[in-house]
Design a protein around this motif. Structure first.
Motif, PDB file in Angstrom:
ATOM      1  N   VAL A 251       0.925  -1.286   0.105  1.00  0.00           N
ATOM      2  CA  VAL A 251       0.121  -0.012   0.105  1.00  0.00           C
ATOM      3  C   VAL A 251       0.808   1.312   0.158  1.00  0.00           C
ATOM      4  N   ARG A 252       2.035   1.327   0.877  1.00  0.00           N
ATOM      5  CA  ARG A 252       2.874   2.529   0.828  1.00  0.00           C
ATOM      6  C   ARG A 252       3.367   2.822  -0.556  1.00  0.00           C
ATOM      7  N   ALA A 253       3.890   1.562  -1.376  1.00  0.00           N
ATOM      8  CA  ALA A 253       4.473   1.811  -2.551  1.00  0.00           C
ATOM      9  C   ALA A 253       3.447   2.278  -3.436  1.00  0.00           C
ATOM     10  N   ASP A 254       2.336   1.629  -3.599  1.00  0.00           N
ATOM     11  CA  ASP A 254       1.128   2.194  -4.507  1.00  0.00           C
ATOM     12  C   ASP A 254       0.774   3.753  -4.142  1.00  0.00           C
ATOM     13  N   MET A 255       0.767   3.992  -3.037  1.00  0.00           N
ATOM     14  CA  MET A 255       0.248   5.516  -2.745  1.00  0.00           C
ATOM     15  C   MET A 255       1.596   6.477  -2.960  1.00  0.00           C
TER      16      MET A 255
END
Length: 883
Positions: free
Chosen positions: A744-748
């Motif tokens: 999630v951190r990478a996607d955001m």
């Protein structure tokens, strides 16, 4: 203390010498251990290590080292092949430079020169195999022309001759007009090239202005035509069968015969038959008892023959072609010249076009010998891996032709046949025996031909063990090490070597197969899937790769890519990647050393209490089970992947990160964790050793202080270890939570250094306990500010779900949500545009038909990858729009 960086060159030579000196490579016929035998396909004595060798020898070494560690008495039988034509050409080129030839020297002196060359330069490839880390029993190294193997060749030839299974016959062979010898199909290289098909009218006898039109790519051989064939069901020619045509230029009458070889759908449906110059025509000639007229001699020049006009005598084949075509045009019998693409046979050594040539040669009755060899595969005594290669084996064996075993060379096993002045033949193992058979005073002359190189290598599985010597040692060797457990080889020599070893082994070893399994590996190609060749400039030299990245990196790359039935697309980047794997292991070992993780003799993996330690012990057991299962099925890529994933992923990326605070601070689990870490590292070195022997051996000695070499260590037995399934479940859950938060951190696009709050919703009691127990690990590895339970998600947050628990990350204060939405939209649009362009290309019929297959496949793969990325970005965008 380990050096800061891993330098393979500083350890490879010293370790190899130590292994070899220790006797670790040697089998032990006197031991009671279960035997394990692999017969090394003997490389040509003229050869240098290429990627095909690196693959096949690397896989054999992995199997041999693995078997040794399992406590088996492993014999990996090494040796080299005398390589008849190749070796003779090498020495003849040397003589050319000295302005002399083998004919100037004479046979005996020439052979002396070949043996001199072999002594000086014949060991090149053997030394190169040492660079790769190959560990065969070098003390038992054999050569296909050493005294023992030569004795086996004589015994086999004489035995088969006496049984009527070797005989002399006049048949068509592949003839090399430059080297003046017959050659095997394997030594013929088919080259596609532009050519012509000439359509010629043959006048029908007794019929005015009636012709049969035939087509040929070899008009010069028509001078040896002895029939025209038509299909028996072809109604156009029903009335003509039995009549004759006048062969143009010679006016010799030749019959029109009915034969199913003729294809009514092809051209005129009529074919010219030249039995002495075409393999198919030869068979037609045999069926119809046609004369066999040779047009060309051993130099590919037109022979002096009464049926051939004198003006053609002595002409080179291509000169004769021009002259024949010119005369046909004059006679108004040349209908047309059609441009075609056809496959032309070239000698792979001489580089000249090969001629089908009618000559007296020695043959083996392969059909008779093939029958038991076919049955052995049918009933499973020998199995092919992958199994589909059995179909290829059956196809060839069930349609096998007589095997031409004579070669017009000087270097090789001279045929043990002598002739008296009347041409009567006497076959014996020695000249004395032949003389005794012929009678005292009868003058005998030995056959000058030598045997096909494949004849002696067909005896390899039993001749290398001492057969036909009758000593106790030979009996012991054969009883223990024959048949072999597995033969590892390339699919290109199924016919030339594998099938012939099956035939010879079963015939001379009382019906017993020479090997229980045959593992057929694929080709090593370049990164684009093209065959490596000097002309393309895409050859990768294994020695250059070893020099640059180390032997372990090359070995592991080839093993990790050796998937059954799939060619290896090799690139230097892949080797570099596995060199990085070696570096990762080295760095992890330095980390363990710096944190005083030392092996303890009384360490009990079943007794560990700390959950990450319990988990990693179970992961070690799982990794070994995966390797064992893969090795049993010859799935080398899966075995390599199992130890790779465990070492890099499970141990380095997860376990060492989980336990870092324990090792580097005051903690009740510190001593247990240090011992567990050391034990796991020790297991990695053992499990990885067959694949990467150098770095593992070096670390075993330097880091763990072990005075016992890994090459002589035992494969681990974990059957007594008690595992804690709860620990595995807990750690699997922890890894999934961390991985989901990271995703999630990478996607955001959350900055790597930013700490985010984690809100946990709908967590059951068991899950809440997990967050409490592993909270510190989660905060450190997932970069979290804190972890709190909640009943609702605040505005400006994104969510994801693990099992039934919702993980909420408030990110509005960390990233610009509007800017991030726009970034994702642009990225999605760019990918969609790319997919549209690639799809249009694939819809273009001309592109798909003309582009190389690998390029088309690459385009499809890129579309699939882009679509997958779009789906992920769309999910992230949906999250942001809801935040």
């Amino acid at each position: 203390m380990l050096d800061k960086t891993f330098d393979p060159h500083s350890i490879e030579e010293k370790l190899y010498k130590r292994w070899e000196k220790s006797g670790a490579f040697a089998c032990n016929p006197d031991s009671k251990d279960v035997p394990y035998t692999i017969m090394m396909p003997p490389p040509n004595v003229t050869g240098s290590l290429h990627m095909g060798h690196a693959l096949t020898m690397g896989l054999q070494d992995v199997l041999t080292r693995y078997a040794r560690m399992q406590g088996k008495d492993a014999l990996w039988q090494p040796g080299t092949d005398h390589a008849g034509i190749a070796t003779q050409m090498v020495v003849e080129r040397m003589l050319d430079e000295e302005d002399t030839s083998r004919h100037d020297l004479g046979r005996d002196k020439f052979l002396d020169r070949v043996w001199e060359w072999k002594a000086e330069s014949g060991g090149t490839i053997v030394n190169q195999l040492r660079r790769l880390g190959a560990s065969p029993d070098w003390e038992r190294e054999r050569f296909t022309m050493d005294e023992g193997l030569s004795k086996a060749v004589l015994k086999v030839f004489v035995s088969l001759y006496n049984e009527g299974l070797i005989y002399k016959d006049k048949r068509l062979v592949n003839w090399d007009p430059k080297l003046h010898t017959s050659i095997s199909d394997l030594e013929v290289e088919q080259r596609d090239q532009k050519g012509s098909m000439w359509h010629i009218r043959y006048p029908v006898e007794g019929e005015e202005e009636e012709f049969i039109t035939v087509a040929t790519t070899r008009p010069e051989t028509m001078l040896g035509d002895t029939a025209v064939a038509v299909h028996p069901d072809d109604e156009r020619y029903t009335d003509m069968v039995g009549k004759s045509v006048a062969l143009p230029i010679t006016n010799r009458l030749i019959p029109i015969v009915a034969d199913e070889y003729s294809d009514p759908e092809k051209g005129s449906g009529a074919v010219k038959i030249t039995p002495a110059h075409d393999f198919n025509d030869f068979d037609v000639g045999k069926r119809h008892d046609l004369p066999m007229i040779s047009v060309l001699d051993s130099y590919a020049k037109v022979v002096e023959h009464e049926t051939i006009p004198e003006k053609y005598w002595g002409m080179d084949r291509y000169e004769a072609r021009k002259a024949v075509l010119a005369e046909l045009e004059e006679l108004d019998l040349l209908v047309e010249e059609e441009s075609i693409k056809n496959s032309v046979p070239y000698g792979d050594r001489s580089g000249v076009v090969i001629e089908p040539f009618l000559t007296d040669q020695w043959y083996v009755d392969a059909e008779t010998l093939a029958k038991p060899a076919i049955a052995a595969v049918e009933d499973g005594r020998t199995e092919f891996v992958p199994k589909n290669w059995e179909n290829t084996y059956f196809e060839w064996m069930r349609n096998i032709q007589p095997w031409c075993i004579s070669r017009q060379l000087w270097w090789g096993h001279q045929i043990p046949a002598w002739y008296d002045e009347d041409g009567k033949c006497f076959v014996a193992e020695t000249e004395e025996e032949a003389q005794a058979e012929a009678g005292e005073g009868v003058k005998l002359t030995r056959d000058e031909d030598v045997l096909d190189t494949w004849f002696s290598s067909a005896l390899w599985p039993f001749s290398t063990l001492g057969w036909p010597d009758d000593s106790e040692e030979t009996k012991r060797m054969l009883e223990k090490y024959y048949p072999g457990d597995v033969l590892v080889t390339g699919f290109d020599i199924i016919f030339f070597w594998v099938a012939r070893m099956m035939m010879m082994g079963m015939h001379f070893m009382d019906g017993e197969v020479p090997f229980k399994k045959v593992y057929m590996h694929a080709l090593v190609r370049d990164a684009k899937g093209q065959k490596m060749s000097k002309s393309k400039g895409n050859v990768m030299d294994p020695l250059d790769i070893i020099e640059k990245y180390g032997a372990d990196a090359l070995r592991f790359t080839l093993t990790a890519m050796a998937a059954q039935g799939r060619d290896i697309k090799l690139s230097e980047e892949r080797v570099e990647g596995y060199r990085n794997f070696a570096t990762k292991l080295w760095n992890a070992s330095r980390y363990c050393e710096m944190n005083e993780c030392k092996a303890s003799a009384d360490f009990d993996p079943s007794a560990v209490q700390y959950t990450p330690n319990q988990w990693i012990v179970e992961e070690v057991v799982k990794a070994q089970a995966a390797i064992d299962k893969a090795m049993e099925g010859y799935k080398f890529n899966e075995a390599a992947n199992a130890i790779y994933q465990f070492t890099w992923g499970t141990f380095c990326d997860w376990y060492l990160e989980f336990t870092k605070p324990v090792l580097q601070g005051e903690n009740e689990h510190a001593d247990e964790t240090k011992q567990t870490t050391a034990w796991v590292l020790q297991q990695i070195l053992v499990l990885l050793n067959p694949f990467m022997p150098y770095i593992t051996e070096e670390l075993n000695e330097a880091l763990l202080g072990s005075d016992k070499m890994l090459i002589t260590s035992n494969w681990p037995d974990y059957s007594d270890i008690t595992l804690d399934e709860c620990a595995s479940q807990k750690m699997d859950w922890l890894i999934r939570v961390i991985s989901e938060i990271r995703s999630v951190r990478a996607d955001m696009n959350v900055p790597a250094g930013a700490k985010v709050q984690l809100l946990v919703k709908d967590a059951c009691e068991h899950t809440q306990e997990g967050f409490e127990a592993f909270g510190e690990i989660l905060k450190r590895i997932a970069r979290l500010e804190n972890i709190e339970m909640t009943d609702e998600a605040p505005k400006g947050s994104v969510q994801t779900v693990v099992d039934k628990t919702t993980l909420i990350l408030p990110i509005a204060d960390i990233i610009d949500l509007d800017a991030e939405r726009e970034r994702l939209k642009k990225q999605i649009a760019k990918l969609e545009d790319n997919i549209t362009k690639l799809t249009k290309k694939l819809e273009n019929k001309a592109f798909v038909e003309n582009a190389p297959e690998e390029v088309v496949e690459e385009q499809r793969t890129r579309i699939a990858e882009d679509q997958s990325i779009i789906e992920k970005l769309a999910t992230a965008l949906k999250q942001l729009e809801a935040a």
